[in-house]
Motif scaffolding. Structure first.
Motif, PDB file in Angstrom:
ATOM      1  N   PHE A 728       0.834  -1.202   0.000  1.00  0.00           N
ATOM      2  CA  PHE A 728       0.000   0.000   0.000  1.00  0.00           C
ATOM      3  C   PHE A 728       0.872   1.257   0.000  1.00  0.00           C
ATOM      4  O   PHE A 728       0.656   2.187  -0.786  1.00  0.00           O
ATOM      5  CB  PHE A 728      -0.926   0.000   1.221  1.00  0.00           C
ATOM      6  N   GLN A 731       2.632   1.579  -3.427  1.00  0.00           N
ATOM      7  CA  GLN A 731       1.797   1.818  -4.607  1.00  0.00           C
ATOM      8  C   GLN A 731       0.891   3.038  -4.451  1.00  0.00           C
ATOM      9  O   GLN A 731       0.769   3.852  -5.368  1.00  0.00           O
ATOM     10  CB  GLN A 731       0.925   0.582  -4.891  1.00  0.00           C
ATOM     11  N   ALA A 732       0.222   3.117  -3.312  1.00  0.00           N
ATOM     12  CA  ALA A 732      -0.808   4.156  -3.165  1.00  0.00           C
ATOM     13  C   ALA A 732      -0.255   5.449  -2.575  1.00  0.00           C
ATOM     14  O   ALA A 732      -0.769   6.520  -2.877  1.00  0.00           O
ATOM     15  CB  ALA A 732      -1.954   3.626  -2.304  1.00  0.00           C
ATOM     16  N   PRO A 735       4.179   6.222  -5.031  1.00  0.00           N
ATOM     17  CA  PRO A 735       4.504   5.513  -6.275  1.00  0.00           C
ATOM     18  C   PRO A 735       5.760   6.068  -6.951  1.00  0.00           C
ATOM     19  O   PRO A 735       6.332   5.409  -7.821  1.00  0.00           O
ATOM     20  CB  PRO A 735       3.251   5.724  -7.140  1.00  0.00           C
TER      21      PRO A 735
END
Lengths: 987, 92
Positions: A728, A731-732, A735
């Protein structure tokens, strides 16, 4: 009893007789029978006892709505209680037992309840069993449960296999009656991927008992030919014995396929039931309509049957309902039945029509009584007469069977499963499916279309519209020519019947009768949802398929409003009961959940490990030796041996994550609260990971193996959670960072070698120099083993407080390497140790686990306050950790606890009270998080979270366990019980 | 709850493959006001209608995605990779 089987007609195979038993008595039927039709053919009117009053009950329907004829099929682990006899296909050797009777169906003591019926009305248990309250659980409830019953489930395990499966289609057609067949043929011919499901054994629905002809063919032959054509199409899947039971989000339908419920000995290689989830681009609900009972006195007596059911038994199964039949009708369908009965030479004594005129011109032999009703019946275990009420006069007519035709309610259940409310149509006198459905259409009788030609046309037309919208070109639809269909025109619901005598049942399965509905309304429970719960109408396993609309009509009449104003209760899946076997699928026994075994499992096993389940893992708990009587003896020995010599412990189940990429260090710097940016290559560091609210999430060591490659360990319990969390973050949240994550828990076997002799032992298999100078505390490097035969990762880290290493090797080599270490350490006294010893060692050292990291603590609470970086611009949890309350002096803080008397002990979870304070939670100062017996201290030692604990070392307290009534004088102390200066790390 | 969740990488997949985290909120800057952090960590809207949520394709491609789901009808209107959304928000 003589046979009621007709000499000809129907779809049963008179050349294929089957024998079966009912309550142990041998009976015979034919292939193609249901249990219900076979019982009727044998003259068995009485098949069950009712739920509450134990009234004798017979077979009411010929389908899924059956409320009375519930029987137990099979024996042992294959016992299937509450099977609807109307849905159970007959097979050779079938064993059926009636239910809810004692000692026998014919003589049932419970029928005495009928005499008590004035006290057993709606809500009786709310009113009757209020006092004295303690008797409810001990007496009233068990007695009521015993008296009011369904079948009993077997305690043996089910020997059969079940499975779950997915299916996908353009068009799902639910119901293979005339509408569904026409729809499936149209879409199939257009090339759409079609699934056609039907709960029955044969496709055709009402065509299987309809006497109309289609294109000159008998209706049943039309159905047979249509299904043959469907089966020949590769794009069409015809699924019989499959009930679509629910409509779910995303146009997913739940269905259960009874693969082998119609055979005595299920083939071992096949499942008995299969649970389907069908993803449909569009669906067409062609589920037909349910005929409504009429609510007159004694309408539940064996021999009273739905008119459409009687027609089904007559025309499909070749069974006469009786010798002298009466028909009570409110629509024209009663006349079609009369004609069919007379054609089969069954006497129709009377047709009682509530209307003044009919849409058909009846010319049969039966006496036609218009503007009349049946108000009561007579008979004991079967009907012997009806009482007909007309113009204020009551007449008794002897009969042995009575059909009731109360009009039809469209079967719209599935269309309401996603929250839409049905709408009452005054024109059709029926509840219709909600407006604005997306992905689902209704056609045929389910949409209140009554005559056969119109159903065929509507099925084809809807289907054509749906597949055309998919962009498929549809060949022109040629509608077949229908002759001899009488339809059911001008049905006007007859909710209440004048002059009712005796109990008039609304809900047959739950024994709710007319007066109960009246009582609910008069006592203020007239809202449809309240009335349902007060009377239990519609709450039985049949979910009120026959009763709900009648109850609504009666409530409406009592309130003087339209049924539209009363509305329906909420429709929920499942349409009919689904077995636990099907819902469970293959997830039983060993397959209930995966078992995770460490690569060192077999190594531990051969050293006699006792295993404990932790999550999915099997961890070695301790390793008993000859002569040790208790686990404590083994654990004490292992603990002492680690601190004297050396021990080997399997730590493979710790989570391991490889983190790489040019921003890997920056990434770690943001997910841990302490600094990682400048961790040197070849070094390990203990890291604390916080949640965004500032509480500690997990801990572990992370080692820098290369400039841009890190090896992270997590706790066993949070391995998956930490991986999800890191993904998380990567990626979120960030990034832009160049970072890659790989879970490598299963790739490595990891073992801890702890104790003063650990280095000496390890050096025998490690090629590089691991002296304190060359490989100091917190060194972490790839090493060569056995003269270059293998490579692994070596870390000098310690959970025990001893000189200790963790060695990770490729999983497949784990057991061999552990063997080699045991061999290398034999002369040095090495012994395996398990998680119990691991726990004692870490408590002696005051090291925390998730017992302490329990979601309520911040780093300072555990003495890690100085680890938290003050200079990093950001990390997970930084902002919220600044909150004032999290630095308060009365925060729970980690502290050690020992009993004043070493012979006394206390448990984890006990509360800490100030000395002399009352033993109440108001004086609670904290609680014990971990405790163990320490052979080094010679008593129980414990870790606890106590208010301001770090400033209270030396204070006498009381450890109180209110649940066990224990109270132990104790002293708070430094949580590091052993070697507080950490000198043993560097021996 | 949706029966099927559209993953931008894997297509429509059963919801059992996914883990839901909750509202897809933007993480405040480290030095943001305490109120903003309190909102981000604790306070959630409960809207009727469209709602953006983080879902993790845990038993699939292991990507975090942002799913726009209607809390009334449960219809999923859109889904996209969480990284794509984070990057596009960073630009605005």
């Amino acid at each position: 009893m003589s046979s009621y089987r007709l000499t000809k007609g129907g779809l049963v195979d008179r050349n294929a007789p089957l024998s079966f038993t009912f309550d142990g008595r041998p009976l015979r039927g034919f292939a193609g029978d249901t249990l219900a039709s076979a019982l009727l053919a044998n003259g068995r009117m009485l098949v069950g006892r009712s739920f509450k009053y134990h009234r004798p009950r017979g077979i009411l329907t010929a389908g899924a709505a059956e409320p009375n004829a519930l029987v137990t099929i099979g024996r042992g682990g294959r016992t299937e209680p509450n099977t609807r006899a109307t849905m159970q296909e007959l097979y050779e050797g079938l064993e059926a037992q009636s239910q809810n009777r004692w000692p026998s169906l014919e003589f049932d003591v419970g029928a005495l309840n009928g005499l008590l019926s004035p006290f057993l009305g709606a809500g009786f248990y709310y009113k009757t069993f209020m006092w004295p309250a303690p008797l409810w659980e001990k007496f009233y409830e068990p007695v009521i449960r015993k008296a009011a019953g369904l079948g009993k489930a077997s305690y043996e395990s089910d020997p059969d296999a079940y499975e779950k499966s997915w299916a996908h289609c353009d068009l799902l057609v639910i119901g293979a009656g005339p509408t569904g067949l026409a729809a499936a043929l149209t879409a199939g011919r257009a090339g759409a991927r079609v699934i056609l499901v039907d709960e029955g054994a044969l496709p055709g629905g009402s065509l299987l008992f309809d006497t109309a002809t289609i294109d000159g063919k008998a209706a049943a032959d039309f159905a047979r030919d249509a299904s043959a054509e469907l089966q020949s199409m590769p794009n069409v899947r015809l699924m019989m014995r499959t009930t679509a039971f629910g409509w779910y989000d995303g146009n997913v339908f739940g269905a259960v396929e009874r693969v082998q419920k119609h055979v005595r000995d299920p083939a071992r290689q096949l499942v008995v039931e299969r649970l389907w989830r069908i993803v449909a681009r569009h669906a067409l609900l062609a589920s037909g309509a349910e005929e409504r009972p009429l609510v007159f006195g004694g309408n539940d007596r064996p021999g009273v049957m739905m008119a459409s059911a009687m027609r089904t038994y007559l025309n499909r199964y070749g069974v006469a309902p009786g010798r002298a039949t009466a028909i009570f009708t409110t629509d024209d369908s009663g006349y079609a039945l009369a004609r069919d009965l007379e054609a089969a030479h069954v006497d129709v004594v009377a047709i009682v029509d509530s209307r003044s005129s009919a849409g058909v011109d009846y010319r049969g032999k039966a006496r036609l009584i218009r503007e009349a009703v049946v108000c009561g019946t007579k008979g004991r275990k079967a009907i012997s007469a009806i009482e007909v009420h007309r113009g204020g006069q009551t007449e008794t007519i002897a009969v042995d069977a009575l059909a009731m035709a109360g009009g039809f309610s469209p079967i719209i259940h599935l269309a309401c499963h996603r929250g839409g409310k049905p709408a009452w149509s005054a024109e059709k006198a029926a509840f219709l499916a909600p407006d604005g459905l997306n992905g689902l259409d209704l056609a045929g009788a389910a949409a209140a279309t009554t005559d056969l030609a119109a159903c065929l046309a509507e099925g084809a037309a809807r289907s054509q519209a749906i597949v055309t919208a998919f962009g498929l070109s549809c060949p022109p639809v040629v509608l077949p020519k229908v002759e001899g269909d009488e339809g059911t025109h001008d049905s006007k619901p007859l909710w209440s019947i004048p002059g009712v005598k005796g109990k008039a049942f609304v809900d047959f399965q739950n024994d709710v009768h007319l007066k109960d509905i009246g009582l609910a309304v008069s006592e203020g429970y007239s809202h449809v949802e309240l009335a349902k719960r007060y009377t239990t109408n519609g709450m039985a396993t049949d979910q009120g398929k026959l009763s709900n609309v009648n109850a609504i009509g009666l409530i409406a009449k009592a309130r003087g409003v339209s049924p539209a104003e009363v509305g329906t209760t909420t429709f929920r899946p499942f349409y009919t009961p689904v077995s636990f076997g099907a819902l469970t699928g293959a997830h039983t026994g060993h397959h209930f959940q995966p078992v995770r075994k460490s690569p060192l499992h077999d190594w531990a096993k051969k050293h006699g490990a006792v295993f404990v389940e932790t999550g999915l893992w099997y961890r070695s708990s301790w390793f008993p030796r000859n002569g040790e009587q208790t686990w404590r003896e083994s654990v004490d020995r292992e603990v002492l041996n680690v601190r004297q010599n050396a021990g080997l412990c399997d730590v493979s189940m710790l989570g391991k994550i490889e983190i790489s990429g040019s921003d890997a260090a920056e990434f770690l710097n943001r997910v841990y609260c302490n600094a990682f940016l400048k961790l040197p290559v070849g070094r390990a560091r203990y890291g604390l990971m916080l949640r965004e609210d500032g509480m500690i999430y997990d801990d572990g060591t992370t080692s820098r193996l290369e400039e841009n490659r890190f090896f992270m360990t997590t706790t066993t319990a949070y391995a998956a959670g930490v991986m999800n969390h890191l993904e998380f973050c990567a990626q979120a949240l960030w990034p832009e960072l160049d970072v890659r994550l790989a879970s490598i828990t299963d790739q490595w076997a990891q073992m801890a070698i702890a104790g003063p002799k650990a280095r000496t032992i390890l050096q025998r298999i490690v090629d590089e120099d691991i002296s304190d100078a060359a490989f100091p505390f917190l060194a972490a490097r790839e090493v060569s083993l056995f003269g270059g035969a293998l490579h692994g990762c070596l870390f000098q880290i310690s959970f025990s407080g001893e000189l200790a290493y963790e060695l990770a090797v490729p999983a497949g080599y784990g057991e061999s390497v552990a063997d080699a270490l045991m061999e290398a350490g034999r002369d040095h006294g090495i012994m395996p140790y398990g998680v119990e010893t691991l726990s004692v060692l870490r408590i002696e050292k005051g090291h925390v686990t998730h017992n302490e990291i329990n979601g309520t603590v911040v780093p300072a609470d555990l003495g890690f306050g100085k680890m938290v970086s003050a200079s990093k611009p950001d990390f997970i949890g930084k902002a919220m950790l600044q909150r004032e309350g999290l630095a308060a002096s009365d925060r729970p803080q980690l502290v050690g606890v020992v009993p004043l008397d070493p012979k006394q002990s206390f448990r984890s979870g006990s509360h800490v009270l100030a000395k002399g304070a009352a033993a109440t939670l108001e004086s609670d100062q904290g609680y014990v998080t971990s405790s163990a017996y320490s052979p080094h201290i010679g008593s129980t030692i414990a870790l606890a979270l106590v208010k301001n604990g770090s400033s209270r070392h030396g204070e006498e307290v009381v450890v109180w366990n209110g649940l066990h009534g224990e109270s132990t004088p104790a002293r708070l102390c430094n949580p590091v019980f052993f070697d507080p200066q950490n000198e043993r790390l560097h021996v | 709850m949706a029966s099927l969740v559209p993953c931008p990488h894997c297509g429509q997949r059963p919801k059992e493959e996914f883990t839901i985290k909750g509202a897809a909120l933007a993480r405040p800057a480290a030095d943001a006001d305490a109120v903003d952090w309190f909102d981000y960590v604790y306070l959630r809207d409960n809207p009727r209608g469209a709602y953006e949520e983080y879902w993790h394709h845990t038993s699939g491609c292991r990507r975090w995605i942002v799913v726009t789901r209607d809390t009334v009808t449960h219809e999923v209107a859109a889904s996209r990779d969480a990284a794509d959304r984070a990057r596009s928000e960073a630009r605005t």
